[in-house]
Design a protein around this motif. Structure first.
Motif, short mmCIF file in Angstrom:
data_model
loop_
_atom_site.label_atom_id
_atom_site.label_comp_id
_atom_site.label_asym_id
_atom_site.label_seq_id
_atom_site.Cartn_x
_atom_site.Cartn_y
_atom_site.Cartn_z
N ALA A 214 -8.18 13.70 0.42
CA ALA A 214 -7.76 14.48 1.59
C ALA A 214 -7.28 15.86 1.16
CB ALA A 214 -6.64 13.75 2.32
N TRP B 139 -19.56 16.20 -2.09
CA TRP B 139 -19.92 14.81 -1.83
C TRP B 139 -21.23 14.60 -2.59
CZ3 TRP B 139 -16.33 17.07 0.91
CH2 TRP B 139 -15.37 16.29 1.57
N PHE C 109 -7.48 19.01 3.92
CA PHE C 109 -7.24 19.97 5.01
C PHE C 109 -6.27 19.41 6.05
CE2 PHE C 109 -11.58 20.54 3.45
CZ PHE C 109 -11.53 21.87 3.04
N GLY D 120 0.84 -1.20 0.00
CA GLY D 120 0.00 0.00 0.00
C GLY D 120 0.87 1.24 0.00
N GLY D 121 0.66 2.08 -1.01
CA GLY D 121 1.48 3.30 -1.14
C GLY D 121 0.69 4.57 -0.94
N SER E 266 -9.18 -4.36 2.04
CA SER E 266 -8.26 -4.89 1.04
C SER E 266 -7.24 -5.84 1.66
CB SER E 266 -7.48 -3.74 0.37
OG SER E 266 -8.34 -2.73 -0.03
N LEU F 179 -5.48 -10.96 1.88
CA LEU F 179 -4.06 -11.32 2.06
C LEU F 179 -3.84 -12.03 3.39
CD1 LEU F 179 -2.34 -8.09 0.71
CD2 LEU F 179 -2.25 -10.36 -0.30
N HIS G 208 -15.27 5.51 2.99
CA HIS G 208 -15.04 6.25 4.24
C HIS G 208 -15.22 5.30 5.43
CE1 HIS G 208 -15.02 10.23 2.41
NE2 HIS G 208 -16.21 10.03 1.86
N ALA H 277 -2.43 8.52 9.92
CA ALA H 277 -1.67 7.65 9.02
C ALA H 277 -0.17 7.82 9.27
CB ALA H 277 -2.01 7.99 7.57
N SER I 172 -4.44 5.08 8.42
CA SER I 172 -5.21 5.96 9.28
C SER I 172 -6.24 5.18 10.09
CB SER I 172 -5.90 7.06 8.45
OG SER I 172 -6.68 6.47 7.45
N ASP J 71 -9.84 9.31 10.84
CA ASP J 71 -9.35 9.19 9.46
C ASP J 71 -8.62 10.46 9.03
OD1 ASP J 71 -9.14 7.95 6.99
OD2 ASP J 71 -11.01 8.82 6.25
N GLY K 63 1.89 4.08 3.98
CA GLY K 63 2.91 3.19 3.44
C GLY K 63 4.13 3.97 2.99
N LEU L 171 -2.58 -0.92 3.87
CA LEU L 171 -3.74 -0.86 2.98
C LEU L 171 -5.00 -0.94 3.83
CD1 LEU L 171 -3.83 -4.33 1.12
CD2 LEU L 171 -2.76 -3.89 3.30
N PHE M 290 -14.78 6.76 -3.23
CA PHE M 290 -13.93 6.43 -2.09
C PHE M 290 -14.68 5.52 -1.13
CE2 PHE M 290 -12.35 10.60 -3.43
CZ PHE M 290 -10.97 10.40 -3.43
C1 LIG Z 1 -12.89 12.38 0.21
C2 LIG Z 1 -11.93 12.34 1.37
C3 LIG Z 1 -11.55 13.51 2.01
C4 LIG Z 1 -10.65 13.47 3.06
N1 LIG Z 1 -10.26 14.64 3.63
C5 LIG Z 1 -9.28 14.63 4.55
C6 LIG Z 1 -8.74 15.86 5.01
O1 LIG Z 1 -9.17 16.93 4.59
N2 LIG Z 1 -7.73 15.81 5.92
C7 LIG Z 1 -7.22 14.61 6.37
O2 LIG Z 1 -6.29 14.63 7.18
N3 LIG Z 1 -7.71 13.44 5.93
C8 LIG Z 1 -8.73 13.42 5.04
N4 LIG Z 1 -9.20 12.25 4.56
C9 LIG Z 1 -8.67 11.01 5.12
C10 LIG Z 1 -7.31 10.65 4.53
O3 LIG Z 1 -7.36 10.73 3.14
C11 LIG Z 1 -6.90 9.24 4.93
O4 LIG Z 1 -6.95 9.10 6.31
C12 LIG Z 1 -5.48 8.89 4.50
O5 LIG Z 1 -5.15 9.43 3.25
C13 LIG Z 1 -5.35 7.38 4.48
O6 LIG Z 1 -4.05 7.04 4.16
P1 LIG Z 1 -3.58 5.52 4.22
O7 LIG Z 1 -2.21 5.46 3.69
O8 LIG Z 1 -3.86 4.97 5.56
O9 LIG Z 1 -4.61 4.72 3.25
P2 LIG Z 1 -4.90 4.91 1.71
O10 LIG Z 1 -4.70 6.30 1.30
O11 LIG Z 1 -6.24 4.28 1.49
O12 LIG Z 1 -3.77 4.04 1.01
C14 LIG Z 1 -3.85 2.65 0.90
C15 LIG Z 1 -3.21 2.25 -0.42
O13 LIG Z 1 -3.19 0.83 -0.51
C16 LIG Z 1 -3.36 0.49 -1.88
N5 LIG Z 1 -3.76 -0.92 -1.93
C17 LIG Z 1 -4.94 -1.49 -1.58
N6 LIG Z 1 -4.88 -2.83 -1.75
C18 LIG Z 1 -3.62 -3.11 -2.21
C19 LIG Z 1 -2.95 -4.31 -2.53
N7 LIG Z 1 -3.53 -5.53 -2.39
N8 LIG Z 1 -1.67 -4.23 -2.99
C20 LIG Z 1 -1.05 -3.04 -3.11
N9 LIG Z 1 -1.64 -1.87 -2.80
C21 LIG Z 1 -2.91 -1.92 -2.35
C22 LIG Z 1 -4.43 1.46 -2.34
O14 LIG Z 1 -4.45 1.59 -3.75
C23 LIG Z 1 -3.98 2.74 -1.64
O15 LIG Z 1 -3.13 3.52 -2.45
C24 LIG Z 1 -10.13 12.24 3.51
C25 LIG Z 1 -10.51 11.05 2.88
C26 LIG Z 1 -11.39 11.10 1.82
C27 LIG Z 1 -11.77 9.81 1.13
#
Ligand SMILES: Cc1cc2nc3c(=O)[nH]c(=O)nc-3n(C[C@H](O)[C@H](O)[C@H](O)COP(=O)(O)OP(=O)(O)OC[C@H]3O[C@@H](n4cnc5c(N)ncnc54)[C@H](O)[C@@H]3O)c2cc1C
Length: 473
Positions: free
Chosen positions: A103, A384, A105, A53-54, A309, A313, A403, A442, A431, A437, A58, A305, A401
């Motif tokens: 994301a 939204w 703000f 997960g990038g 997802s 695994l 949530h 994260a 996250s 979230d 990640g 991830l 997305f």
């Molecule tokens: C519309 C929206 C608005 C938001 N607004 C804000 C905000 O304003 N401020 C804020 O702080 N947060 C906000 N968030 C929350 C924030 O985006 C997330 O908390 C954060 O980006 C999550 O990061 P992550 O790395 O944990 O997960 P993710 O960003 O979900 O990354 C997980 C990655 O894993 C990859 N993946 C999945 N399965 C596999 C697999 N089997 N093999 C390889 N790769 C895989 C996915 O493609 C993805 O790139 C918002 C979220 C959304 C959806």
């Protein structure tokens, strides 16, 4: 190199820095008794780490481990970033900007570590936000609430005083939950205990809380109230009607943070368009198979991830039962974001327009952000739009997305997942792992792993003394 059948021993320093002194002291007995269960080393033995997960979690993990271990990041999407998704848009009058579908703000109070990373370490340019709010019932001309704002003095919104007082009470109660670190009170518990009249709860308070979580009213009622309102109260600065948030955006979209971090990697292999599809273990070594058929050997595997997802695994591992049971408690709901030029979701009168506009029909409650009012650089809307009855004209970009639905049990599941961190060489970033979230949670999850696997991390050193974060479990 600590490869093959070597079982690196858990050093006391690594464990302490991973989970915090208090917890480490409390668990010291069980650590000694279960050393072999932890394939963790703070002794700088170079290990093979596969990060699945990038997204920001990640990528931040890889950034922290860079130079200390042999790290491979597998990302199924065509680019790094996950829920950070910035897109270039051009309006019909030829203005261009990069806007955030995902994301957007962050603030020094709500995201202190992330804010420091972005502004001081990566030096990504930011732009301030001007926050105000309008809540309208679907099809009605007169809003339920309009807040004061940069160009809207308190005298203009006096007719909305009862509504403003209701939101002030909501925020006061949310602040109390923050202060008590109380995740157990649900949104229903909190709202039903409020002193405002029932009609205002239905027409304002519930829809308001739902919309800031990308949820419907019926979904948000079971959420942890602290989780549902944390990103509303944490960034608040100022007093009374002067109160606003300290949120900023990355000027060129949050993807510029991802690019800056990825651009600094020197010894990390990042593979995009590459999904992890298989996971087995032989002896102490994991074999991660990707969608191109390549097998990556790993001493440590980082799950960065989303839980939904990760389940396919982890279910291939001998310890699948416990992990899938925990992952199953992280529930998610769909969301759809559209970027457009059509003011279709804005209040009827432009005098009532705010930067953050909520429309609801008592159950669905969705927000529409006016970039023009929020930051003034481009007149597009970010909405939204899962439940809307009209599609916007002049659609510029759209993305679906998932949530999280952060109920009290979601928070308890986080504790259970954190308890497995590092066991058998498996780590959990994202996250969903801690707090609400956000980019801050994260990043925090990545720091926990970085502290354990690379306590001398050069990039961690650049962050210096970490500011206190509300994310701390
Ligand atoms: C519309 C929206 C608005 C938001 N607004 C804000 C905000 O304003 N401020 C804020 O702080 N947060 C906000 N968030 C929350 C924030 O985006 C997330 O908390 C954060 O980006 C999550 O990061 P992550 O790395 O944990 O997960 P993710 O960003 O979900 O990354 C997980 C990655 O894993 C990859 N993946 C999945 N399965 C596999 C697999 N089997 N093999 C390889 N790769 C895989 C996915 O493609 C993805 O790139 C918002 C979220 C959304 C959806």
């Amino acid at each position: 190199m600590a490869h093959g059948n070597d079982t690196p021993r858990l050093s006391r320093r690594g464990f302490v820095s991973a989970v915090g002194l208090g917890t480490a002291a409390a668990l010291a007995g069980s650590v000694v008794g279960s050393e072999s269960a932890y394939a963790v080393s703070a002794d700088e033995a170079r290990q093979r780490v596969v990060v699945i997960g990038g997204g920001i979690a990640g990528l931040a993990t890889a950034w922290l481990l860079d130079g200390h271990h042999d790290v491979t990041v597998l990302e199924s999407a065509p680019s790094l970033g996950g829920h950070v998704a910035s897109v270039p848009v051009e309006t019909s009058d030829g203005r261009r900007a990069i806007v955030d579908l995902g994301a957007q703000f962050f603030g020094a109070q709500s995201h202190p570590i992330y804010h420091k990373l972005v502004t001081s370490v990566l030096q990504v340019p930011t732009v301030a936000n001007r926050f105000d709010n309008t809540v309208t019932r679907y099809g009605e001309q007169t809003p339920v609430m309009v807040t004061p704002g940069a160009d809207r003095p308190i005298t203009d919104v006096l007719p909305y005083l009862p509504a403003l007082q209701a939101v002030a009470e909501l925020m006061d109660r949310a602040r109390e939950l923050e202060a008590n670190r109380d995740w157990g009170v649900t949104v229903t518990d909190l709202v039903e205990a409020m002193t405002v009249e029932d009609a205002l709860k239905q027409s304002l308070v519930y829809p308001y809380v739902a919309s800031v979580n990308g949820a419907t009213v019926s979904q948000v009622k079971d959420f942890s109230a602290r989780a549902a309102l944390a990103l509303g109260v944490r960034p608040l600065v100022g007093e009374g009607t002067e109160q606003t948030t300290d949120y900023v955006n990355a000027r060129d979209g949050l993807q510029s943070v991802i690019s800056a971090m990825a651009g600094e990697l020197t010894g990390v292999t990042t593979l995009v368009n590459t999904q992890a599809v298989g996971l087995t273990r032989s002896g102490q070594v994991y074999q991660v198979t990707d969608s191109r058929g390549q097998v990556h050997l790993a001493d440590q595997v980082v799950f960065a991830l989303p839980p939904e997802s990760a389940v396919p695994l982890v279910s291939q591992l001998p310890q699948a039962g416990r992990l899938t049971q925990i992952y199953g408690r992280f529930r998610y709901m769909p969301g759809r974001i559209v970027i457009h030029e059509d003011p279709v979701y804005m209040p009827a009168l432009t005098a009532d327009w705010s930067s953050f506009n909520i429309t609801h029909d008592d159950d669905y409650a969705e927000a529409s952000i006016s970039y023009g009012r929020l930051r003034g650089d481009i007149d597009v809307f970010k909405s939204w739009a899962l439940h809307r009855r009209e599609e916007p004209k002049r659609l510029l970009a759209a993305q679906d997305f998932r949530h999280p639905m952060i109920t009290p049990d979601f928070i308890r599941a986080q504790g259970d997942l954190q308890g497995l961190n590092g066991k058998d060489g498996l780590w959990f970033a994202g996250s969903h792992v801690v707090d609400v979230d956000s980019q801050e949670s994260a990043l925090y999850s990545a720091l926990t792993i970085g502290n354990a696997l690379a306590p001398e991390s050069a990039n961690r050193t650049r962050l210096g003394v970490l500011p206190t974060t509300p994310v701390t479990p």
